[in-house]
Scaffold this motif. Structure first.
Motif: not given
Length: 385
Positions: A7-8, A31-33, A49-52, A57-62
């Motif tokens: 990704l990087k 947006q893809a994640v 989804a937020h990029y760290n 890493e693209v982190e995913l939150f619920e």
């Protein structure tokens, strides 16, 4: 780790090769994640989804909302369960929990490519539109790319333009790879990108060609008042001077006709009459009808209608082939012009109603290409008493 590295690397590679803003690439990754996760959970959960930047890493939150009574287990959580996660939470609070995005990261590495390509195209289209949006009425040079239903698609370098069939000069033939000059008449942004419309028949094409050839026009010493054309056949251009020491017609013609000849060559031999403009409408009409000699002019100023009397042997010359000369003169002056032979008007009518005669007509226009209408040497207009 491999996903993070990929990704990087993908982000840095796209930023470097495509020249697109890094934030745009990151948003595309997020947006893809998010799209992949929503597809898996069938849009039943509130995800973000937020990029760290630190971990790459693209982190995913619920996210779930704390409620007294749970009705939707995917988006709500009871107060008791919530307090096990955060003892200080209350009803109405929103809790977020990070979930494993490893699988989605791999999907994102594949799907983000298409999203990014689309954003790159949008950015390129916007760049092209911004480059050309202020260039209306500018002459550009391009290369014929291909034909589409009679229209020519012209490659301008970073952009592609359209020269429709009706905007092409009669009898001009082009092949793919040929160079072509045309004027930009319109620029619009469409769903397919910027649309640049070209023309070789517009009167402004002729005006801009003269502007490029005649320095006095660019300096404001000579002004193009009006231009009319029958593309590929004949044109009339009215010019005026803002400096009494400069002859506007002579400036446009150039030394031995060099300036006007360059324009004629670009327009494939289109005949050009250069007319000295006059604030006196009757005088201007006489100039515009040249090379025909004018005897008298009856004028209705309110209706802007003129009845022009010419010698019988010059009637066809004044009218021109298929009425071309008088038609162009009428369009150039903005007047309705009726032409009659001298023999059809009684002498008494001439003396009583003539508002302007053919005397003191300004210098006859320069004619670059001569045909049977203009071969003959014209006598000087007779001075009326």
């Amino acid at each position: 780790m491999d996903t993070i590295v990929s990704l990087k690397q993908a982000i840095e590679q796209i930023v470097k090769e495509k020249g697109i803003d890094r934030q745009v690439v990151i948003e595309a990754m997020e947006q893809a994640v998010l799209s992949a996760a929503n597809k898996k959970y069938r849009n039943t959960r509130n995800l973000e989804a937020h990029y760290n930047n630190d971990t790459g890493e693209v982190e995913l939150f619920e996210y779930v909302v704390v409620v007294e009574e749970v009705q939707d287990s995917y988006t709500e959580i009871s107060l008791d369960e919530a307090r096990e996660m955060d003892p200080e939470c209350e009803v109405g609070d929103e809790l977020g929990e990070k979930i494993d995005s490893g699988d989605f990261g791999r999907i994102a590495a594949q799907t983000a490519k298409q999203v990014i390509i689309q954003k790159v195209r949008e950015a390129e289209r916007e760049t092209v539109f911004n480059e050309y949006k202020d260039r209306q009425w500018e002459i550009v040079t391009g290369q014929v790319r291909r034909f589409e239903r009679g229209d020519l698609l012209i490659d301008l370098g970073r952009a592609e333009a359209i020269l429709s069939g009706k905007e092409q000069m009669p009898r001009e033939v082009y092949r793919p790879g040929d160079r072509i000059r045309a004027i930009i008449t319109d620029i619009a942004m469409t769903t397919k990108g910027p649309q640049i419309i070209l023309s070789r028949t517009h009167p402004q094409m002729l005006a801009k060609l003269f502007e490029a050839e005649v320095p006095e026009i660019g300096e404001g010493l000579v002004e193009i008042v009006n231009v009319v054309r029958d593309p590929g056949s004949r044109a009339k251009i009215a010019v005026a001077s803002h400096d009494r020491d400069i002859d506007p017609v002579g400036a446009c013609v150039g030394m031995r006709g060099s300036r006007v000849q360059n324009v004629v060559s670009e327009l494939r031999g289109e005949k050009i009459d250069i007319i000295p403009w006059s604030a006196d409408i009757a005088r201007f009409v006489c100039n515009a009808l040249s090379p025909a000699q004018v005897v008298k002019v009856f004028m209705d100023e309110e209706q802007r209608t003129l009845e022009v009397i010419v010698p019988d042997d010059q009637l066809s010359l004044a009218i021109g082939k298929r009425g071309q000369n008088v038609s162009l003169a009428a369009r150039l002056t903005g007047c309705r012009i009726d032409i009659k032979g001298e023999g059809k008007v009684e002498e008494g009518d001439l003396e009583e109603f003539a508002s302007f005669d053919g005397t003191h007509v300004d210098e006859e226009p320069e004619e670059v290409s001569m045909d049977e209408e203009t071969d003959q040497q014209q006598p000087e207009p007779e001075i009326a008493a």
